[in-house]
Design an enzyme around this catalytic site. Structure first.
Site, mmCIF file in Angstrom:
data_model
loop_
_atom_site.group_PDB
_atom_site.id
_atom_site.type_symbol
_atom_site.label_atom_id
_atom_site.label_comp_id
_atom_site.label_asym_id
_atom_site.label_seq_id
_atom_site.Cartn_x
_atom_site.Cartn_y
_atom_site.Cartn_z
ATOM 1 N N VAL A 13 8.128 -10.159 0.043
ATOM 2 C CA VAL A 13 7.045 -10.354 -0.933
ATOM 3 C C VAL A 13 6.507 -9.033 -1.488
ATOM 4 O O VAL A 13 5.563 -9.028 -2.274
ATOM 5 C CB VAL A 13 5.886 -11.182 -0.328
ATOM 6 C CG1 VAL A 13 6.360 -12.571 0.039
ATOM 7 C CG2 VAL A 13 5.263 -10.466 0.862
ATOM 8 N N LYS A 37 5.419 1.400 11.121
ATOM 9 C CA LYS A 37 6.164 0.143 11.075
ATOM 10 C C LYS A 37 6.352 -0.308 12.510
ATOM 11 O O LYS A 37 6.976 0.385 13.312
ATOM 12 C CB LYS A 37 7.520 0.350 10.393
ATOM 13 C CG LYS A 37 8.395 -0.899 10.348
ATOM 14 C CD LYS A 37 7.859 -1.934 9.380
ATOM 15 C CE LYS A 37 8.802 -3.131 9.295
ATOM 16 N NZ LYS A 37 8.334 -4.142 8.320
ATOM 17 N N ALA A 109 5.874 -7.265 10.375
ATOM 18 C CA ALA A 109 7.226 -7.756 10.093
ATOM 19 C C ALA A 109 7.098 -9.186 9.598
ATOM 20 O O ALA A 109 6.702 -10.076 10.351
ATOM 21 C CB ALA A 109 8.092 -7.700 11.351
ATOM 22 N N PRO A 197 3.549 -3.941 -10.222
ATOM 23 C CA PRO A 197 4.596 -4.271 -11.192
ATOM 24 C C PRO A 197 5.970 -4.308 -10.534
ATOM 25 O O PRO A 197 6.283 -3.474 -9.684
ATOM 26 C CB PRO A 197 4.493 -3.148 -12.227
ATOM 27 C CG PRO A 197 3.812 -2.022 -11.529
ATOM 28 C CD PRO A 197 2.905 -2.642 -10.515
#
Length: 224
Positions: A13, A37, A109, A197
């Site tokens: 997404v 992460k 995640a 964008p």
């Protein structure tokens, strides 16, 4: 040591690009920012989200664990026949970056309730660290439901959602996308921060034009 968690309504997404934008924005406000992460799956060594964030922002980050297969982390560990991530390990690792003047921006995640280990999710980690969230959503048909479900799941767990950010919007959005942009804030009950964008390859020029007032709640570093 403040934390900011970035979760998505699902996979693909725009969460990594959104994380990069938030990291660069905070750094431009004068903060010492560390992107993190928690778990990377399905990428070759030297590739993956934390490297993308560094490429986009110029700020190196840290990664806790990675697995070969593009699966939920607990399933990827099980498939490789190795011990799954333990909750206490990941909390201890995050707290190891202790610095009162640093902001740790943590990219999850997939979605908020993806299992990082066999019995805990990103929501559990954020809750243990009393960390606020940003929810990154898709923008097309079906996105309102996914965004509302994610915010509701966070609220039920006592988590604070600072805002919802659209991870990608095409140059020529369709009717559903245009109407969704007007509805996100109403259906989720939290501020909608707009949408990135599609095809964004640099964050510096983009970030300079953005404003995320909720992030101003993070204490400004002392002048040097």
């Amino acid at each position: 040591m403040p934390f900011l968690f970035v979760s998505g309504t699902g996979t693909g997404v725009g969460k990594t690009f959104s994380t990069a934008v938030l990291v660069r924005y905070l750094a431009d406000q004068g903060h010492d920012v560390l992107p993190v992460k928690l778990v990377q799956t399905g990428e070759l060594p030297g590739e993956g989200d934390i490297f993308t964030i560094e490429r986009l922002t110029g700020i190196a980050g840290e990664e806790f664990a990675r697995f070969k297969d593009p699966l939920a982390p607990n399933l990827a560990a099980r498939r490789e026949g190795i011990e799954p991530i333990q909750f206490d390990q990941i909390i201890s690792w995050l707290r190891g970056f202790d610095d009162p003047d640093r902001i740790i921006v943590v990219e999850g995640a997939g979605g908020l309730l993806v299992r990082l280990g066999e019995d805990f999710t990103l929501a559990d980690v954020a809750s243990a660290l009393n960390a606020p969230l940003v929810i990154v959503t898709s923008t097309g048909l079906g996105s309102l439901n996914a965004a509302e479900l994610s915010v509701e799941a966070a609220n039920r767990r006592g988590l604070t959602v600072l805002g919802v950010l659209g991870g990608s919007i095409p140059q020529n959005p369709d009717l559903a996308t245009m109407l969704n942009l007007e509805e996100f804030e109403r259906v989720t009950g939290v501020p909608f921060w707009g949408a990135l964008p599609e095809g964004l390859s640099r964050v510096e020029g983009f970030v300079e034009k953005q404003s995320f007032p909720a992030l101003d709640a993070f204490k400004k570093p002392p002048a040097r």
